[in-house]
Design a protein around this motif. Structure first.
Motif, PDB file in Angstrom:
ATOM      1  N   VAL A  26       0.831  -1.201   0.000  1.00 33.45           N
ATOM      2  CA  VAL A  26       0.000   0.000   0.000  1.00 33.45           C
ATOM      3  C   VAL A  26       0.868   1.253   0.000  1.00 33.45           C
ATOM      4  N   ASP A  27       1.900   1.229   0.812  1.00 36.43           N
ATOM      5  CA  ASP A  27       2.831   2.367   0.870  1.00 36.43           C
ATOM      6  C   ASP A  27       3.440   2.647  -0.500  1.00 36.43           C
ATOM      7  N   LEU A  28       3.902   1.600  -1.175  1.00 40.88           N
ATOM      8  CA  LEU A  28       4.513   1.755  -2.484  1.00 40.88           C
ATOM      9  C   LEU A  28       3.508   2.242  -3.520  1.00 40.88           C
ATOM     10  N   LEU A  29       2.256   1.733  -3.458  1.00 41.07           N
ATOM     11  CA  LEU A  29       1.222   2.140  -4.402  1.00 41.07           C
ATOM     12  C   LEU A  29       0.893   3.621  -4.250  1.00 41.07           C
ATOM     13  N   ILE A  30       0.726   4.078  -3.000  1.00 41.81           N
ATOM     14  CA  ILE A  30       0.431   5.497  -2.760  1.00 41.81           C
ATOM     15  C   ILE A  30       1.572   6.372  -3.282  1.00 41.81           C
ATOM     16  N   LEU A  31       2.796   5.935  -3.104  1.00 43.43           N
ATOM     17  CA  LEU A  31       3.966   6.697  -3.542  1.00 43.43           C
ATOM     18  C   LEU A  31       3.969   6.870  -5.059  1.00 43.43           C
ATOM     19  N   VAL A  32       3.739   5.754  -5.777  1.00 40.75           N
ATOM     20  CA  VAL A  32       3.778   5.792  -7.237  1.00 40.75           C
ATOM     21  C   VAL A  32       2.610   6.603  -7.795  1.00 40.75           C
ATOM     22  N   VAL A  33       1.405   6.381  -7.254  1.00 38.28           N
ATOM     23  CA  VAL A  33       0.217   7.079  -7.750  1.00 38.28           C
ATOM     24  C   VAL A  33       0.328   8.589  -7.535  1.00 38.28           C
ATOM     25  N   SER A  34       0.771   9.015  -6.352  1.00 37.80           N
ATOM     26  CA  SER A  34       0.899  10.455  -6.074  1.00 37.80           C
ATOM     27  C   SER A  34       1.929  11.116  -6.997  1.00 37.80           C
ATOM     28  N   ALA A  35       3.052  10.433  -7.228  1.00 40.32           N
ATOM     29  CA  ALA A  35       4.071  10.990  -8.120  1.00 40.32           C
ATOM     30  C   ALA A  35       3.544  11.088  -9.549  1.00 40.32           C
ATOM     31  N   ALA A  36       2.779  10.067  -9.980  1.00 39.86           N
ATOM     32  CA  ALA A  36       2.228  10.081 -11.333  1.00 39.86           C
ATOM     33  C   ALA A  36       1.207  11.203 -11.492  1.00 39.86           C
ATOM     34  N   ILE A  37       0.371  11.392 -10.475  1.00 37.22           N
ATOM     35  CA  ILE A  37      -0.635  12.457 -10.541  1.00 37.22           C
ATOM     36  C   ILE A  37       0.043  13.823 -10.647  1.00 37.22           C
ATOM     37  N   LEU A  38       1.074  14.068  -9.831  1.00 38.08           N
ATOM     38  CA  LEU A  38       1.784  15.345  -9.880  1.00 38.08           C
ATOM     39  C   LEU A  38       2.449  15.558 -11.237  1.00 38.08           C
ATOM     40  N   TYR A  39       3.018  14.502 -11.786  1.00 36.70           N
ATOM     41  CA  TYR A  39       3.682  14.605 -13.082  1.00 36.70           C
ATOM     42  C   TYR A  39       2.683  15.016 -14.169  1.00 36.70           C
ATOM     43  N   VAL A  40       1.502  14.366 -14.172  1.00 37.05           N
ATOM     44  CA  VAL A  40       0.488  14.674 -15.179  1.00 37.05           C
ATOM     45  C   VAL A  40      -0.016  16.107 -15.027  1.00 37.05           C
ATOM     46  N   VAL A  41      -0.251  16.525 -13.782  1.00 40.84           N
ATOM     47  CA  VAL A  41      -0.755  17.882 -13.540  1.00 40.84           C
ATOM     48  C   VAL A  41       0.267  18.933 -14.003  1.00 40.84           C
ATOM     49  N   PHE A  42       1.531  18.755 -13.614  1.00 40.59           N
ATOM     50  CA  PHE A  42       2.566  19.714 -13.989  1.00 40.59           C
ATOM     51  C   PHE A  42       2.806  19.713 -15.500  1.00 40.59           C
ATOM     52  N   ARG A  43       2.670  18.539 -16.101  1.00 37.94           N
ATOM     53  CA  ARG A  43       2.873  18.445 -17.541  1.00 37.94           C
ATOM     54  C   ARG A  43       1.808  19.231 -18.291  1.00 37.94           C
ATOM     55  N   ARG A  44       0.578  19.133 -17.842  1.00 37.79           N
ATOM     56  CA  ARG A  44      -0.512  19.867 -18.482  1.00 37.79           C
ATOM     57  C   ARG A  44      -0.374  21.364 -18.310  1.00 37.79           C
ATOM     58  N   LYS A  45       0.183  21.781 -17.195  1.00 38.71           N
ATOM     59  CA  LYS A  45       0.375  23.212 -16.943  1.00 38.71           C
ATOM     60  C   LYS A  45       1.623  23.772 -17.654  1.00 38.71           C
ATOM     61  N   GLY A  46       2.404  22.858 -18.254  1.00 38.17           N
ATOM     62  CA  GLY A  46       3.605  23.303 -18.970  1.00 38.17           C
ATOM     63  C   GLY A  46       4.783  23.529 -18.078  1.00 38.17           C
ATOM     64  N   TRP A  47       4.781  22.983 -16.896  1.00 38.06           N
ATOM     65  CA  TRP A  47       5.913  23.155 -16.004  1.00 38.06           C
ATOM     66  C   TRP A  47       7.017  22.147 -16.267  1.00 38.06           C
ATOM     67  N   LEU A  48       6.690  21.075 -16.949  1.00 43.49           N
ATOM     68  CA  LEU A  48       7.684  20.034 -17.230  1.00 43.49           C
ATOM     69  C   LEU A  48       7.784  19.808 -18.733  1.00 43.49           C
TER      70      LEU A  48
END
Length: 367
Positions: free
Chosen positions: A345-367
């Motif tokens: 569960v710990d590993l799943l939360i870690l991966v999912v949160s990082a993926a969500i942040l990556y997608v959000v920042f990518r859409r905003k043009g930060w990455l």
């Protein structure tokens, strides 16, 4: 008149040595082998003498010592072209034309501003012929001085880089006979101003190429900065030599100088108009290069902001997993503590949160 000329020559003798010393060579930019061939007062590489009668070349390459016999004839035009002259050649001309030592010093010294000085019996004109080396961005300029004394013209220059023979190729015999030395002076100024336009046009094209380099990611920033500095330096030098010519040409056109005849007024006005256009063009190029420098700074600032946004985005992506691992690594019991499913569960939360942040920042043009 000869006594006064002797006084001027004597005054000049105090400031110029009989031989061509290092100081004089440094002022003319050449050595004795160029400035004094043919002997003092003789025609040769250092001196080109010409006499025009009724607009037609009657005699050339005669010794400077014979100038006085032609100047006594009111029907001729005398043109003495001194290239890196030695002291004795300068002395002969100064004695014949009764030149002021200060005017002679201005003619031999490098770096004098473009100007027109008026003396009781002659005019002294100083100007620059320019050429832009597009590859290096360097502006090459050569100083040209002229003494205009009645029907006698004396030009002084450091070398042959400026083709004064082009003046003769443009000369019309009838016009030369009708308008005298003013016609030759117009030809020299016209050539000089044509050089201004060529240099300004080349500089304009170089600045346009520099604008394209600003948005080319394959061009290093150091190359852009170096090119900007080279062109800016050349533009400053060009303005320093073009702007005073407006006043000089305007002074030549005054009726009290006695140089410009009625038939030459339109020709001198045309040259004056060209000088004004060259001046305005240099002003617009100054605004253009300032705009390029400001644009370059803006581009650098935008690039820095983009880098900072990317670094901030990646820092946020790394910070969230760090928070999660820190939470599950605390020394208190929590659901799933010590169990394999708790680690999953710990590993799943870690991966999912990082993926969500990556997608959000990518859409905003930060990455």
């Amino acid at each position: 008149m000869r006594d006064q000329g002797g006084s001027a020559g004597a005054a000049l003798a105090g400031s110029l040595p009989l031989d061509t010393g290092p100081a004089l060579r440094a002022r003319t930019g050449l050595d004795d082998s160029i400035g004094g061939q043919g002997g003092p007062g003789a025609g040769g590489i250092g001196v080109r003498t010409r006499v025009f009668r009724e607009g037609v070349l009657a005699e050339e390459d005669f010794p400077l010592a014979d100038v006085h016999r032609f100047r006594e004839d009111d029907d001729v035009i005398v043109w003495l072209d001194l290239r890196a002259p030695n002291a004795e050649q300068i002395r002969l001309v100064s004695d014949e034309l009764q030149l002021d030592p200060h005017a002679v010093e201005d003619a031999l010294s490098a770096g004098e501003r473009a100007k027109l000085d008026r003396y009781p019996s002659y005019l002294f004109l100083n100007t620059y012929a320019v050429r832009l080396d597009v590859a290096s961005g360097e502006l090459v300029s050569k100083e040209i001085s002229a003494f205009i004394a009645g029907r006698t013209l004396v030009t002084v220059r450091p070398d042959d880089s400026f083709d004064l023979d082009a003046v003769l190729r443009r000369t019309n015999s009838a016009d030369l006979a009708a308008h005298g030395v003013g016609y030759l002076v117009h030809g020299i100024i016209d050539l000089v101003v044509d050089g201004y336009f060529t240099a300004v046009q080349a500089l304009d094209g170089a600045l346009e190429d520099l604008e394209d380099m600003l948005f080319d990611d394959d061009v290093p920033e150091a190359t852009v900065h170096r090119r900007s500095f080279e062109l800016r330096k050349s533009l400053v030098q060009l303005r320093r030599e073009v702007l005073p010519m407006r006043e000089a040409v305007n002074s030549l056109m005054r009726r009290d100088t006695g140089l410009v005849t009625d038939g030459l007024v339109s020709s001198y006005r045309d040259v004056y108009d060209h000088v004004l256009r060259a001046t305005e063009w240099t002003e617009s190029l100054r605004d253009m290069i300032n705009s390029i420098l400001d644009t370059n700074l803006t581009i650098q600032s935008n690039r820095l902001n983009l880098v900072m946004k990317k670094m901030t985005g990646w820092a946020a992506i790394i910070a969230v997993p760090t928070l999660i691992t820190g939470f599950f690594g605390q020394n208190v019991p929590y659901p799933g503590s010590g169990e394999s499913w708790g680690f999953a569960v710990d590993l799943l939360i870690l991966v999912v949160s990082a993926a969500i942040l990556y997608v959000v920042f990518r859409r905003k043009g930060w990455l």
